[in-house]
Motif scaffolding. Structure first.
Motif, PDB file in Angstrom:
ATOM      1  N   ARG A 252      -4.088  41.218  18.229  1.00 34.76           N
ATOM      2  CA  ARG A 252      -4.626  39.876  17.690  1.00 34.76           C
ATOM      3  C   ARG A 252      -3.540  39.215  16.955  1.00 34.76           C
ATOM      4  NH1 ARG A 252      -9.182  41.174  13.451  1.00 34.76           N
ATOM      5  NH2 ARG A 252      -7.439  42.458  12.553  1.00 34.76           N
ATOM      6  N   PHE A 253      -2.493  40.058  16.285  1.00 41.32           N
ATOM      7  CA  PHE A 253      -1.093  39.264  15.781  1.00 41.32           C
ATOM      8  C   PHE A 253      -0.270  38.792  16.899  1.00 41.32           C
ATOM      9  CE2 PHE A 253       2.977  39.471  13.727  1.00 41.32           C
ATOM     10  CZ  PHE A 253       2.883  38.434  12.893  1.00 41.32           C
ATOM     11  N   ARG A 254      -0.436  39.616  18.069  1.00 40.94           N
ATOM     12  CA  ARG A 254       0.532  39.115  19.096  1.00 40.94           C
ATOM     13  C   ARG A 254       0.228  37.782  19.685  1.00 40.94           C
ATOM     14  NH1 ARG A 254       0.195  43.598  21.654  1.00 40.94           N
ATOM     15  NH2 ARG A 254      -1.416  43.205  23.201  1.00 40.94           N
TER      16      ARG A 254
ATOM     17  N   TRP B 190      -2.175  25.244  22.299  1.00 39.96           N
ATOM     18  CA  TRP B 190      -3.426  24.808  21.491  1.00 39.96           C
ATOM     19  C   TRP B 190      -4.622  25.422  22.156  1.00 39.96           C
ATOM     20  CZ3 TRP B 190      -7.131  21.466  23.603  1.00 39.96           C
ATOM     21  CH2 TRP B 190      -8.158  21.174  22.822  1.00 39.96           C
ATOM     22  N   LEU B 191      -4.624  25.401  23.455  1.00 42.07           N
ATOM     23  CA  LEU B 191      -5.849  26.217  24.056  1.00 42.07           C
ATOM     24  C   LEU B 191      -5.925  27.817  23.799  1.00 42.07           C
ATOM     25  CD1 LEU B 191      -5.374  25.289  27.752  1.00 42.07           C
ATOM     26  CD2 LEU B 191      -7.237  24.374  26.299  1.00 42.07           C
ATOM     27  N   MET B 192      -4.607  28.345  23.227  1.00 42.54           N
ATOM     28  CA  MET B 192      -4.852  30.067  22.992  1.00 42.54           C
ATOM     29  C   MET B 192      -5.471  30.073  21.621  1.00 42.54           C
ATOM     30  SD  MET B 192      -1.398  31.762  24.377  1.00 42.54           S
ATOM     31  CE  MET B 192      -0.161  30.502  23.750  1.00 42.54           C
ATOM     32  N   THR B 193      -5.520  28.972  20.973  1.00 43.01           N
ATOM     33  CA  THR B 193      -6.173  29.230  19.511  1.00 43.01           C
ATOM     34  C   THR B 193      -7.685  29.319  19.691  1.00 43.01           C
ATOM     35  OG1 THR B 193      -6.440  26.578  19.246  1.00 43.01           O
ATOM     36  CG2 THR B 193      -4.430  27.628  18.598  1.00 43.01           C
TER      37      THR B 193
ATOM     38  N   ALA C 125       2.585  30.725  17.881  1.00 44.58           N
ATOM     39  CA  ALA C 125       3.512  30.373  17.018  1.00 44.58           C
ATOM     40  C   ALA C 125       4.934  29.940  17.755  1.00 44.58           C
ATOM     41  CB  ALA C 125       3.962  31.520  15.910  1.00 44.58           C
ATOM     42  N   ALA C 126       5.188  30.686  18.880  1.00 41.01           N
ATOM     43  CA  ALA C 126       5.930  30.367  19.589  1.00 41.01           C
ATOM     44  C   ALA C 126       5.938  28.951  20.335  1.00 41.01           C
ATOM     45  CB  ALA C 126       6.502  31.667  20.869  1.00 41.01           C
ATOM     46  N   ALA C 127       4.813  28.849  20.859  1.00 35.25           N
ATOM     47  CA  ALA C 127       4.688  27.383  21.574  1.00 35.25           C
ATOM     48  C   ALA C 127       4.875  26.327  20.293  1.00 35.25           C
ATOM     49  CB  ALA C 127       3.087  27.404  21.889  1.00 35.25           C
ATOM     50  N   PHE C 128       4.354  26.509  19.087  1.00 41.59           N
ATOM     51  CA  PHE C 128       4.822  25.562  18.115  1.00 41.59           C
ATOM     52  C   PHE C 128       6.111  25.564  17.808  1.00 41.59           C
ATOM     53  CE2 PHE C 128       5.110  25.509  13.380  1.00 41.59           C
ATOM     54  CZ  PHE C 128       4.890  23.842  13.205  1.00 41.59           C
TER      55      PHE C 128
ATOM     56  N   ASN D 174      -8.725  29.506   8.335  1.00 35.23           N
ATOM     57  CA  ASN D 174      -7.635  28.895   8.790  1.00 35.23           C
ATOM     58  C   ASN D 174      -7.477  29.079  10.185  1.00 35.23           C
ATOM     59  OD1 ASN D 174      -5.845  28.747   6.385  1.00 35.23           O
ATOM     60  ND2 ASN D 174      -6.747  30.737   5.912  1.00 35.23           N
ATOM     61  N   ARG D 175      -8.654  29.651  11.168  1.00 35.61           N
ATOM     62  CA  ARG D 175      -8.361  29.466  12.285  1.00 35.61           C
ATOM     63  C   ARG D 175      -8.675  27.760  12.940  1.00 35.61           C
ATOM     64  NH1 ARG D 175     -12.839  32.390  16.082  1.00 35.61           N
ATOM     65  NH2 ARG D 175     -13.963  31.235  14.767  1.00 35.61           N
ATOM     66  N   VAL D 176      -9.537  27.437  12.417  1.00 30.41           N
ATOM     67  CA  VAL D 176      -9.962  25.978  12.838  1.00 30.41           C
ATOM     68  C   VAL D 176      -8.804  25.081  12.209  1.00 30.41           C
ATOM     69  CG1 VAL D 176     -11.396  25.386  10.831  1.00 30.41           C
ATOM     70  CG2 VAL D 176     -11.703  24.432  13.061  1.00 30.41           C
ATOM     71  N   VAL D 177      -8.263  25.347  11.054  1.00 31.62           N
ATOM     72  CA  VAL D 177      -7.247  24.256  10.542  1.00 31.62           C
ATOM     73  C   VAL D 177      -6.033  24.568  11.378  1.00 31.62           C
ATOM     74  CG1 VAL D 177      -5.623  24.100   8.649  1.00 31.62           C
ATOM     75  CG2 VAL D 177      -7.980  24.775   8.101  1.00 31.62           C
TER      76      VAL D 177
END
Length: 456
Positions: free
Chosen positions: A256-258, A426-429, A264-267, A319-322
């Protein structure tokens, strides 16, 4: 029952069940209220300094004045992210064993002040001419790197202190209070002071950076009075190899953290573009340096506006939706900027307002932090936050190359390419879990090869 099922049951029973403090306790209520106020004050004062060193506007514009080349400007993101990521990785376990986390905030805030004091001193009239152009560039990048080393440690310390002192249901409110009030005060200061130090194509860097240094000193003093119980654990021997292995184990064993770290890397790719937005506007729209006053104000107004959305939304929905919402705002930046520079007079008039979406970035960082704070137990916060920060920084090794590619090709090619990467992140969220809906479902140490008692 098969062995996998038995193992899962054992791990579930081994997970620590989070306990909530008794809200009826006067001491607990008083302590939380005081710490909420002081941590809000800390971020407000810090923001008042931060607006005078905006790394997406003022910093690259100053570097352009003494260097000019895009590839030199491209060093800013990589130095900033390495500074914010590698030192926290080395510091994470020491911070975990630090008895009072507030002293980490005090020390790192003072270090930020020292770095910007050094930058300000370089631009004192007479000193700048004595140093010479090459030494100015090297010194500028050096102090900039030192500042972000201190900033990385500071952000790790703040996240850890917040996880220790502020209950999860108040963290969105803390983000809202500090960002909105901080933005209003910071914007007022910028509107009052920047026109005195920034006019036409003249910029008095020593005054701008000197004010930022003073604000960082003030932020350090504001958290001395935090009410905090001492932690009793003690740190062992320092081992960088073991620290790197622990971060690798976190990514390997916590799927899940991966996924969070991939997003985070895409960001992180988007951060490479920040020094180039002001260059795009100045080169394509032919605006002078004084336009930066509006950009700085609009960017910080954007932070306040998106905090009004992100803070309550985090407390209400999680925080997921944020994170998903803010990443969409980040994705608008590269595409919107290219569209506007090709829109004639309309683009000239509207481009300033694009910096509203630059203000999404601090909220996105906070959303990543708060998501991770809820995903794992308190004792894992420093290690996970440091690993996450490293993943954001990883793409930054390409930052000088991005600046060079802009020089060799065009803003359009590079900006659109990074927009595609942001869209994938963004799609991965949509595959993230919401930790708030899974109470107690933290990753236990038993699921990893890393023993929590292995001292680092």
């Amino acid at each position: 029952m098969n062995s996998n099922s038995h193992s899962s049951t054992t791990l579930e029973s081994a997970r620590p069940v989070p306990t909530k403090p008794d809200p009826s306790s006067p001491t607990q209520v008083e302590g939380v209220s005081r710490n909420f106020f002081l941590l809000s004050l800390y971020q407000i004062v810090l923001r008042c300094g931060w607006i005078f060193k905006t790394e997406s506007i003022i910093i690259p514009a100053v570097l352009d004045q003494i260097a000019g080349a895009g590839w030199v400007r491209g060093f800013l993101p990589i130095l900033g992210r390495i500074g914010q990521s590698c030192p926290p990785l080395l510091y994470a376990d020491r911070l975990r064993h630090l008895p009072l986390k507030k002293w980490s905030l005090v020390g790192t805030s003072l270090a930020m002040a020292v770095a910007f004091g050094g930058l300000a001193a370089m631009f004192i009239p007479g000193v700048d001419s004595a140093i010479g152009k090459t030494s100015m560039v090297i010194g500028f990048l050096g102090f900039y790197f030192l500042f972000f080393c201190a900033t990385g440690l500071n952000q790790l310390g703040f996240g850890t202190a917040q996880g220790k002192l502020i209950p999860p249901h108040l963290r969105g409110r803390l983000m809202l209070a500090s960002n909105v009030v901080g933005a209003v005060i910071a914007i007022s200061l910028a509107a009052w002071l920047l026109p005195k130090w920034l006019y036409g194509n003249t910029i008095q860097v020593n005054w701008i950076f000197g004010f930022a240094a003073c604000a960082f000193v003030g932020s350090a003093l504001s958290v001395v009075a935090l009410q905090e119980n001492r932690d009793s654990s003690q740190a062992g021997a320092f081992s960088p190899k073991q620290l790197v292995w622990q971060s690798y184990a976190v990514l390997r064993d916590d799927h899940r953290f991966r996924l969070v770290c991939l997003i985070a890397a895409a960001f992180g790719f988007s951060l490479m573009l920040f020094p180039h937005y002001q260059a795009l506007a100045r080169q394509r729209l032919d605006v002078d340096l004084s336009r930066m006053i509006y950009w700085v104000i609009i960017q910080n107004a954007g932070t306040a506006i998106f905090s009004l959305l992100g803070g309550p939304l985090a407390d209400w929905k999680g925080n997921r939706v944020v994170l998903r919402t803010m990443l969409f705002g980040v994705m608008i930046l590269p595409l919107g900027s290219i569209f506007l520079v090709h829109s004639g007079e309309f683009g000239v008039r509207v481009f300033d307002w694009l910096f509203l979406f630059v203000g999404v970035t601090p909220i996105t960082f906070r959303a990543f932090t708060n998501y991770t704070l809820e995903l794992v137990p308190n004792e894992l916060h420093p290690r996970y936050l440091a690993t996450q920060s490293l993943c954001i920084a990883f793409p930054m090794i390409l930052s000088p190359l991005v600046g060079l590619l802009i020089d060799l090709t065009s803003f359009e090619v590079v900006f659109c390419g990074i927009a595609v990467i942001l869209f994938c992140g963004w799609l991965m969220t949509y595959y993230l879990v919401e930790p708030r809906h899974e109470p107690g479902h933290h990753v236990a140490y038993g699921e990893m090869d890393v023993d929590p008692e292995d001292e680092v």
